[in-house]
Design a protein around this motif. Structure first.
Motif, PDB file in Angstrom:
ATOM      1  N   SER A 655       0.811  -1.218   0.000  1.00 24.16           N
ATOM      2  CA  SER A 655       0.000   0.000   0.000  1.00 24.16           C
ATOM      3  C   SER A 655       0.846   1.270   0.000  1.00 24.16           C
ATOM      4  O   SER A 655       0.355   2.339  -0.338  1.00 24.16           O
ATOM      5  N   ASP A 656       2.118   1.158   0.418  1.00 28.41           N
ATOM      6  CA  ASP A 656       2.954   2.343   0.424  1.00 28.41           C
ATOM      7  C   ASP A 656       3.709   2.533  -0.905  1.00 28.41           C
ATOM      8  O   ASP A 656       4.578   3.379  -1.030  1.00 28.41           O
ATOM      9  N   ASN A 657       3.354   1.722  -1.875  1.00 26.41           N
ATOM     10  CA  ASN A 657       3.953   1.872  -3.217  1.00 26.41           C
ATOM     11  C   ASN A 657       3.558   3.258  -3.792  1.00 26.41           C
ATOM     12  O   ASN A 657       2.399   3.662  -3.716  1.00 26.41           O
ATOM     13  N   PRO A 658       4.498   4.006  -4.361  1.00 30.26           N
ATOM     14  CA  PRO A 658       4.214   5.364  -4.873  1.00 30.26           C
ATOM     15  C   PRO A 658       3.073   5.398  -5.881  1.00 30.26           C
ATOM     16  O   PRO A 658       2.253   6.313  -5.859  1.00 30.26           O
ATOM     17  N   LEU A 659       3.001   4.398  -6.745  1.00 27.32           N
ATOM     18  CA  LEU A 659       1.935   4.387  -7.758  1.00 27.32           C
ATOM     19  C   LEU A 659       0.581   4.189  -7.093  1.00 27.32           C
ATOM     20  O   LEU A 659      -0.403   4.855  -7.440  1.00 27.32           O
ATOM     21  N   VAL A 660       0.538   3.321  -6.126  1.00 29.20           N
ATOM     22  CA  VAL A 660      -0.723   3.050  -5.427  1.00 29.20           C
ATOM     23  C   VAL A 660      -1.143   4.284  -4.642  1.00 29.20           C
ATOM     24  O   VAL A 660      -2.308   4.692  -4.652  1.00 29.20           O
ATOM     25  N   LYS A 661      -0.174   4.887  -3.994  1.00 26.27           N
ATOM     26  CA  LYS A 661      -0.470   6.083  -3.212  1.00 26.27           C
ATOM     27  C   LYS A 661      -0.994   7.214  -4.113  1.00 26.27           C
ATOM     28  O   LYS A 661      -1.927   7.949  -3.740  1.00 26.27           O
ATOM     29  N   ASP A 662      -0.458   7.332  -5.313  1.00 27.27           N
ATOM     30  CA  ASP A 662      -0.891   8.382  -6.252  1.00 27.27           C
ATOM     31  C   ASP A 662      -2.323   8.147  -6.702  1.00 27.27           C
ATOM     32  O   ASP A 662      -3.121   9.094  -6.825  1.00 27.27           O
ATOM     33  N   VAL A 663      -2.691   6.881  -6.951  1.00 26.74           N
ATOM     34  CA  VAL A 663      -4.064   6.559  -7.365  1.00 26.74           C
ATOM     35  C   VAL A 663      -5.035   6.903  -6.245  1.00 26.74           C
ATOM     36  O   VAL A 663      -6.101   7.494  -6.469  1.00 26.74           O
ATOM     37  N   HIS A 664      -4.701   6.524  -4.992  1.00 24.52           N
ATOM     38  CA  HIS A 664      -5.574   6.838  -3.864  1.00 24.52           C
ATOM     39  C   HIS A 664      -5.724   8.354  -3.702  1.00 24.52           C
ATOM     40  O   HIS A 664      -6.828   8.844  -3.386  1.00 24.52           O
TER      41      HIS A 664
END
Length: 689
Positions: A655-664
Motif C-alpha cells: 500500500s505504500d507503493n508510490p503508484l498506489v499512493k498516487d491513485v488513492h
C-alpha cells in the motif's frame, strides 16, 4: 576636250534637272513622303499651302531673269556640248549632293535647319505634341522647323482623329444624331492656335524672302554682266584682275537666290569666269597664282572629305560633305588643267564612300522598320483577341480597358514602319481599337439601362422612407423601415452621378425616423438608463475595492455588493453586458480570498446563481446550469470508477507503493470534487422554490 569642259567637270557643277530619289539627310522614308490622311478644316488646308504658293511666286517673278540666263547659256551651247557629255558620266552620289545644295539655294540657314532635333513624335501624346510644337516655335527660327512641324501636325491629327471616332461612336450609342455630333478639347484648341501662329509666321517669312531672292538674283546677273565686260576692257591687266577679284567677292556675298535659278546662274557665272581666265593667258603669272591657291584649298577639302568618310555618323558626315561641295563649287575657282581630273576623281571617291555608307544606313533602317511592323502587327492581333473576348462584368471590362491602354502605348512606342504599309497599319490598328470600343460601349449601355432601373427602385424606397419618417405608429412603421433598408442593400448599382445624392437622401429619412423612435423609447425607459448609470458607478467601486484580509468580513462585503447590484434593478436591453462585467469582477475578488477551495467554490457559485436568477425569472438559464452540473457529476463519478478499477491491478503491491499512493490521492481529490458538485446541485434545486 576643251579647257571649258574640264573646268565644268573639275568643279563638279552640273545642272541637275530633276530631284534624286535618295532620302534627304536626317529624314527617314516615312517622314519624307506623304503623311497619314487625317480630317482637317478648310482653314488649315489653306494655311498649309501658303508657303508653297509663296515659293512659286518667287519663280514666276524671276522668269524674265531666267530667260536672260538661259539665253546666255544657249549662246555657249557649242562649248557646253562636250561638257554635258562629261556630266553624264558623274555618278549618282555627286548628283545627290548637287540636288541637296540646289534645294538649299534659297535659304542660307538650311544648315541650322538640319541641326533641329527630331524626336519620336509617333510615341507622343496629343498634349506632348502640342508642348513640343510650342517649344519649336519659341526656340528656333521659323524657316528651320517646317519638317518637324509637318510631322507633329500629322501625328496630332491622326491621334485626334482616333479620339474623334471614339467620341462619335459613344455619342451615337447614347442615342445622339450623327449630324449633331461635335467634339473638341483644350489640347486641340491649343494645338490649332499654335499651328495658326506657325502658318502666319512662315507666310510672313516667305513674303519677305521673296523680295530678297529676287533682288539677289538681279545682283548676281549684274555681276555676271560686269565679268563679261572685263573681256573687252583695254587697261592694265593687274587693274583688270583686281576688279575681277572684287567681283568674285561680291558674288560670294550676294545672298541666296531661287532654287530653280541656282544651277543656271552658277553655270553661267563659272562659264564667264573660265573665259576670263582664258583671257588672262596674256598674264600667266596671275592665272597660275590663282590656280595654285585653288589647288591648295581643294586639296584641303579633299582631305576633310576623306576624314568624313571614316565617320560612322552618316547623317553628320553627309551634312558636312554638302558644305564641302558648296565650298568647292561656290568659293573656289579652277585649277591647272593637269590637276583637274586627278583631284576631282579623289574628291568624288570620298563622296561615294560617304554616299554608300548612307545608303547602307537607310537599308538597315528599312530592316528596323520591318521589325517594327512585326511588333505592331502582333499588338493589333492582341487587341483583336481582347475585343473578341466578351466580358460580362464591370470589373472584367475595367481590366480589359487597362490592357488595351497598355497595348496602345506599346503600339505608339514600337517605332516607324515602312511607308508603303504605314496607312494600312494605322487603319488596321484603329479598326481593332474601334471594335473593342464598340463592345465596351454596348456593355456599358446595357449596364446604364440596369442602373437607371435600379435608380427608379431606390427612389421608390426613398419616397416610402420620407412618407413615414414622422409617423408615431412605431410598432407598425419600424418593421417597414427595417425592410426597406434591407431592400436597398439588395438593389444593384445606380449611375455614379446619382449614387451619393440618393444615398444621403435615403439615409437622412431613415435616421430621422429612428432617432425619433429611440428618443421616445429612451424617455419611456429613463429609469433603466438611470439604473445603468448606478451600476457603472458600483462596478467602478468594486474594481477599486481593497480586501481587508478577514475572509469572513470580505465575503460579507462582496455579498453586500451583489445585493446592492440586484437592488438597482434592470438596465436597457442593449446595456445588459454590464452584468457580465460585474460578476466577472466579483469572481476575481473571491479568487483573492485565502479560503478553502471548496468553500470558495460554493461562495462563487452562489454569486453566479444570484446573477442567473436576476434575469427576469428566466428558468432556462437555471436549467442549463443544472444540466451542466449533472454532466460534471457523471464525469467525476466515471473518473472515480476508473481509478478504483485500476487499483485491482495492484492487488499484490504494498500500500505504500508510490503508484498506489498516487491513485488513492486522485480518488480522494475526485471525491471532494464530487461533493462540491453535489452541493452546487442541491443549492441550485433550492433556487426553483
Amino acid at each position: 576636250m576643251s579647257e571649258n569642259d574640264n573646268l565644268l567637270k573639275a568643279d563638279g557643277k552640273n545642272e541637275v534637272e530633276k530631284e534624286v530619289s535618295t532620302p534627304k539627310e536626317e529624314t527617314t522614308p516615312e517622314v519624307e513622303n506623304k503623311t497619314e490622311v487625317t480630317p482637317e478644316s478648310e482653314a488649315e488646308t489653306k494655311a498649309e499651302t501658303e508657303s508653297e504658293s509663296t515659293k512659286e511666286t518667287t519663280s514666276e517673278k524671276t522668269a524674265e531673269a531666267e530667260t536672260e540666263v538661259e539665253s546666255e547659256t544657249e549662246t555657249e551651247s557649242e562649248t557646253e556640248t562636250e561638257s554635258e557629255t562629261e556630266t553624264s558620266k558623274n555618278d549618282q552620289h555627286v548628283d545627290e549632293i548637287e540636288a541637296e545644295n540646289a534645294e538649299d539655294a534659297e535659304d542660307e540657314s538650311n544648315v541650322e535647319r538640319h541641326e533641329v532635333e527630331e524626336k519620336d513624335y509617333h510615341a507622343m501624346s496629343m498634349q506632348d505634341l502640342a508642348t513640343e510644337l510650342n517649344r519649336l516655335l519659341k526656340h528656333h527660327k521659323i524657316q528651320t522647323i517646317s519638317k518637324q512641324v509637318n510631322q507633329i501636325k500629322s501625328e496630332f491629327n491622326a491621334k485626334f482623329s482616333e479620339l474623334l471616332d471614339q467620341k462619335k461612336e459613344e455619342f451615337i450609342e447614347e442615342g445622339g444624331n450623327e449630324i449633331d455630333f461635335y467634339y473638341t478639347n483644350d489640347t486641340k484648341k491649343l494645338f490649332n492656335q499654335l499651328y495658326k501662329d506657325y502658318k502666319q509666321s512662315i507666310s510672313s517669312y516667305y513674303k519677305e524672302r521673296e523680295q530678297n531672292l529676287k533682288q539677289n538674283l538681279e545682283n548676281r546677273l549684274a555681276i555676271i554682266e560686269e565679268i563679261k565686260g572685263l573681256l573687252s576692257v583695254e587697261e592694265n591687266m593687274g587693274t583688270t584682275y583686281k576688279t575681277f577679284k572684287e567681283l568674285q567677292d561680291k558674288w560670294r556675298n550676294a545672298g541666296p537666290i531661287p532654287r530653280d535659278k541656282y544651277n543656271n546662274a552658277w553655270n553661267t557665272y563659272h562659264h564667264h569666269v573660265e573665259r576670263f581666265y582664258d583671257f588672262l593667258h596674256l598674264n600667266n603669272d596671275l592665272r597660275d597664282m590663282d590656280f595654285k591657291h585653288n589647288y591648295e584649298q581643294k586639296l584641303k577639302i579633299i582631305e576633310q572629305a576623306e576624314e568624313l568618310a571614316k565617320d560612322d555618323n552618316v547623317n553628320r558626315s553627309f551634312r558636312e560633305l554638302q558644305v564641302l561641295h558648296k565650298l568647292w563649287k561656290e568659293e573656289l575657282g579652277p585649277v591647272a588643267k593637269e590637276h583637274r581630273e586627278e583631284i576631282w576623281e579623289r574628291f568624288s571617291k570620298a563622296t561615294k564612300t560617304i554616299h554608300d555608307k548612307r545608303q547602307a544606313y537607310y537599308a538597315d533602317l528599312d530592316k528596323a522598320y520591318e521589325k517594327n511592323l512585326e511588333k505592331k502587327e502582333n499588338i493589333i492581333s492582341q487587341i483583336q483577341a481582347i475585343a473578341e473576348d466578351k466580358a460580362s462584368s464591370h470589373g472584367a471590362w475595367q481590366k480589359k480597358i487597362k490592357e488595351i491602354e497598355a497595348l496602345r502605348e506599346a503600339f505608339f512606342n514600337a517605332g516607324k514602319v515602312p511607308l508603303k504599309v504605314n496607312e494600312a497599319t494605322w487603319a488596321k490598328f484603329k479598326d481593332a481599337v474601334r471594335t473593342f470600343n464598340r463592345g465596351k460601349n454596348k456593355f456599358y449601355k446595357e449596364l446604364k439601362k440596369d442602373q437607371y432601373e435600379n435608380l427608379k427602385k431606390k427612389k421608390d424606397l426613398i419616397k416610402i422612407a420620407e412618407d413615414n419618417k414622422d409617423s408615431e405608429d412605431f410598432k407598425t412603421v419600424t418593421p417597414l423601415m427595417k425592410k426597406i433598408q434591407a431592400d436597398w442593400k439588395k438593389i444593384g448599382h445606380v449611375p455614379r452621378r446619382d449614387s451619393d445624392k440618393i444615398w444621403k437622401q435615403f439615409k437622412a429619412a431613415c435616421n430621422h425616423y429612428f432617432d425619433r423612435m429611440h428618443a421616445e423609447r429612451k424617455a419611456e425607459n429613463q429609469h433603466l438608463y438611470d439604473a445603468f448609470d448606478k451600476k457603472v458607478k458600483l462596478l467602478d467601486e468594486l474594481k477599486a475595492m481593497e480586501l481587508s484580509g478577514d475572509n469572513k468580513a470580505d465575503v460579507e462585503t462582496l455579498k453586500t455588493k451583489i445585493a446592492d447590484w440586484k437592488a438597482i434593478g434592470h438596465v436597457p436591453q442593449n446595456k445588459r453586458y454590464i452584468d457580465g462585467k460585474f460578476y466577472k469582477a466579483i469572481d476575481e475578488a473571491f479568487d483573492k480570498l485565502k479560503m478553502d477551495k471548496s468553500k470558495l467554490e460554493m461562495v462563487k457559485f452562489e454569486s453566479k446563481l444570484e446573477n442567473l436568477a436576476s434575469n427576469d425569472n428566466d428558468t432556462r438559464l437555471l436549467d442549463n446550469e443544472q444540466n451542466f452540473i449533472r454532466k460534471k457529476i457523471s464525469e467525476v463519478k466515471s473518473e472515480i470508477n476508473q481509478l478504483e478499477n485500476n487499483l485491482q491491478f495492484f492487488s499484490n503491491v504494498e500500500s505504500d507503493n508510490p503508484l498506489v499512493k498516487d491513485v488513492h490521492k486522485n480518488i480522494d481529490r475526485h471525491k471532494k470534487e464530487l461533493d462540491t458538485w453535489k452541493a452546487k446541485l442541491s443549492k441550485l434545486k433550492g433556487m426553483y422554490s
